[in-house]
Write an enzyme that holds these catalytic residues in place. Structure first.
Site, PDB file in Angstrom:
ATOM      1  N   ARG A   1      -7.622 136.305  97.150  1.00  0.00           N
ATOM      2  CA  ARG A   1      -6.917 135.051  96.850  1.00  0.00           C
ATOM      3  C   ARG A   1      -6.660 134.979  95.352  1.00  0.00           C
ATOM      4  NH1 ARG A   1      -3.833 132.371  99.736  1.00  0.00           N
ATOM      5  NH2 ARG A   1      -5.375 132.104 101.404  1.00  0.00           N
TER       6      ARG A   1
ATOM      7  N   GLN B   1      -0.429 137.119 109.358  1.00  0.00           N
ATOM      8  CA  GLN B   1       0.482 136.617 108.320  1.00  0.00           C
ATOM      9  C   GLN B   1       0.528 137.595 107.148  1.00  0.00           C
ATOM     10  OE1 GLN B   1       1.660 132.949 107.348  1.00  0.00           O
ATOM     11  NE2 GLN B   1       0.564 132.655 105.443  1.00  0.00           N
TER      12      GLN B   1
ATOM     13  N   ARG C   1      -2.144 144.113 102.415  1.00  0.00           N
ATOM     14  CA  ARG C   1      -3.027 143.421 101.467  1.00  0.00           C
ATOM     15  C   ARG C   1      -4.492 143.431 101.880  1.00  0.00           C
ATOM     16  NH1 ARG C   1      -2.164 136.865 102.110  1.00  0.00           N
ATOM     17  NH2 ARG C   1      -2.315 136.744 104.380  1.00  0.00           N
TER      18      ARG C   1
ATOM     19  N   HIS D   1       3.069 139.116  95.771  1.00  0.00           N
ATOM     20  CA  HIS D   1       2.653 137.709  95.864  1.00  0.00           C
ATOM     21  C   HIS D   1       1.916 137.308  94.581  1.00  0.00           C
ATOM     22  CE1 HIS D   1       1.124 134.008  97.523  1.00  0.00           C
ATOM     23  NE2 HIS D   1       1.520 134.285  98.734  1.00  0.00           N
TER      24      HIS D   1
ATOM     25  N   ASP E   1       6.825 125.115  98.651  1.00  0.00           N
ATOM     26  CA  ASP E   1       6.872 126.411  99.337  1.00  0.00           C
ATOM     27  C   ASP E   1       8.342 126.714  99.626  1.00  0.00           C
ATOM     28  OD1 ASP E   1       6.292 128.717 100.669  1.00  0.00           O
ATOM     29  OD2 ASP E   1       5.094 127.791 102.264  1.00  0.00           O
TER      30      ASP E   1
ATOM     31  N   GLU F   1       7.026 134.836  93.377  1.00  0.00           N
ATOM     32  CA  GLU F   1       6.844 136.057  94.165  1.00  0.00           C
ATOM     33  C   GLU F   1       8.177 136.744  94.441  1.00  0.00           C
ATOM     34  OE1 GLU F   1       5.023 134.518  97.771  1.00  0.00           O
ATOM     35  OE2 GLU F   1       4.116 132.910  96.625  1.00  0.00           O
TER      36      GLU F   1
HETATM   37  C1  BG6 Z   1       3.463 132.137 100.363  1.00  0.00           C
HETATM   38  C2  BG6 Z   1       4.142 131.544 101.556  1.00  0.00           C
HETATM   39  O1  BG6 Z   1       4.149 133.272  99.945  1.00  0.00           O
HETATM   40  O2  BG6 Z   1       2.140 132.514 100.707  1.00  0.00           O
HETATM   41  C3  BG6 Z   1       3.338 130.358 102.059  1.00  0.00           C
HETATM   42  O3  BG6 Z   1       5.460 131.137 101.223  1.00  0.00           O
HETATM   43  C4  BG6 Z   1       1.907 130.771 102.333  1.00  0.00           C
HETATM   44  O4  BG6 Z   1       3.944 129.823 103.223  1.00  0.00           O
HETATM   45  C5  BG6 Z   1       1.342 131.415 101.070  1.00  0.00           C
HETATM   46  O5  BG6 Z   1       1.148 129.642 102.710  1.00  0.00           O
HETATM   47  C6  BG6 Z   1      -0.112 131.873 101.194  1.00  0.00           C
HETATM   48  O6  BG6 Z   1      -0.306 132.648 102.308  1.00  0.00           O
HETATM   49  P1  BG6 Z   1      -1.742 133.183 102.664  1.00  0.00           P
HETATM   50  O7  BG6 Z   1      -1.594 133.917 103.954  1.00  0.00           O
HETATM   51  O8  BG6 Z   1      -2.166 134.074 101.542  1.00  0.00           O
HETATM   52  O9  BG6 Z   1      -2.632 131.972 102.761  1.00  0.00           O
END
Ligand code: BG6
Length: 299
Positions: free
Chosen positions: A61, A80, A85, A158, A205, A275
């Site tokens: 994170r 997701q 990653r 990201h 977002d 990003e």
């Molecule tokens: C962003 C997305 O790139 O990443 C968001 O646009 C998302 O929708 C965010 O919530 C974080 O994603 P994650 O999977 O790392 O919690």
């Protein structure tokens, strides 16, 4: 100029680039995630949650996690943001580059190291991380199709920027760009950014479409309370032709930050994700094809 390996139980965990200017970058082989970039002036440009999991049990994170082969979760069976990653990438010391004024490493991932049955294609990713001659951080993600059939993919860097104080932060370079608002009821509506300086007072977002256009020399400037961070993202085919790329702008704000176990409760006041990616649509990569997604960060 050097590349250090910080090892744990004999396994490479962190690579540290030391540039003669004093700039430093750290990269976890887990996810090939850059977790730190301190420039020559001693400014930390990258935000990392103090509660981030750094033990390989969860995507990190903060830093610069890499999103591939999907952004979000268009393929429901897959997690997701895909599998790049949260898998450990390969690293070969022989691929280090230390010249008079640049220092860099290359990490790699392929289908023998990470894959998913909902996306079962042979591929190779390479991630090059460089501190350049002018002391900026250049990160290049290469996506290669090593199989016999075309595949569709999305990819993104990201990047969590350390902005210090979100109330003093604004983003220039997005005015008149079209964007999708992922916080709205209908996320397919195409909006147009009317602000010259985009500020942040709530959950944000957005996917700005086709933002980067090196031919116009555009980049994004993030003005913070104590300076400006310059972010440039661009995507290129193997032959050098440019592909229009997108820029996601994300800040989870208070409630969503608290809802994430690995996100500091007050972290949203200090970070902003800018990003660069190929995410608005899936892109088709033919056999033998290659795309690069390049980001430059400086302050
Ligand atoms: C962003 C997305 O790139 O990443 C968001 O646009 C998302 O929708 C965010 O919530 C974080 O994603 P994650 O999977 O790392 O919690």
């Amino acid at each position: 100029m050097s590349v250090e390996q910080i090892t744990d139980d004999g396994k490479v965990k962190i690579l540290r680039l030391n540039h003669k200017s004093g700039a430093v970058c750290e990269i976890y082989t887990y996810g090939a995630t850059v977790t730190k970039f301190k420039n020559a002036a001693g400014k930390d440009l990258i935000w990392l949650s103090t509660t981030a999991k750094l033990d390989g049990t969860k995507a990190i994170r903060g830093g610069i996690p890499l999103v591939f082969p999907q952004f979000g979760q268009p393929i429901k069976e897959m997690a997701q943001h895909g599998f790049a990653r949260n898998n450990t990438w390969g690293y070969d010391k022989e691929s280090d580059i230390t010249s008079d004024d640049e220092v860099g490493v290359t990490l790699f991932l392929d289908q023998t190291m990470a894959t998913h049955e909902a996306w079962p294609f042979p591929y190779r990713l390479e991630f090059q991380v460089f501190i350049t001659s002018n002391g900026s951080l250049r990160t290049s993600l290469f996506v290669k199709n090593t199989g016999a059939e075309a595949f569709k993919f999305q990819c993104l860097q990201h990047t969590y920027l350390n902005v210090g104080d979100i109330s003093k932060t604004s983003v220039n370079g997005l005015q008149y760009q079209r964007y999708l608002d992922k916080t709205s009821a209908d996320t397919s509506v195409l909006n147009t950014e009317d602000r010259a300086a985009v500020d942040f007072k709530l959950f944000t977002d957005r996917v700005y479409l086709n933002v980067s256009s090196p031919s116009e020399g555009k980049g994004i400037q993030v003005s913070t309370g104590d300076g400006t961070i310059q972010v440039e993202g661009r995507a290129l085919w193997k032959d050098g032709n440019q592909i229009p790329s997108d820029t996601v702008v994300w800040n989870p704000w208070e409630e969503k930050a608290k809802g994430m176990g690995d996100f500091d409760d007050d972290g949203y006041l200090k970070m902003l994700c800018i990003e660069p990616g190929l995410v608005a649509d899936f892109h088709l990569l033919p056999p033998g094809g290659q795309v690069s997604l390049v980001q430059s960060l400086s302050a």
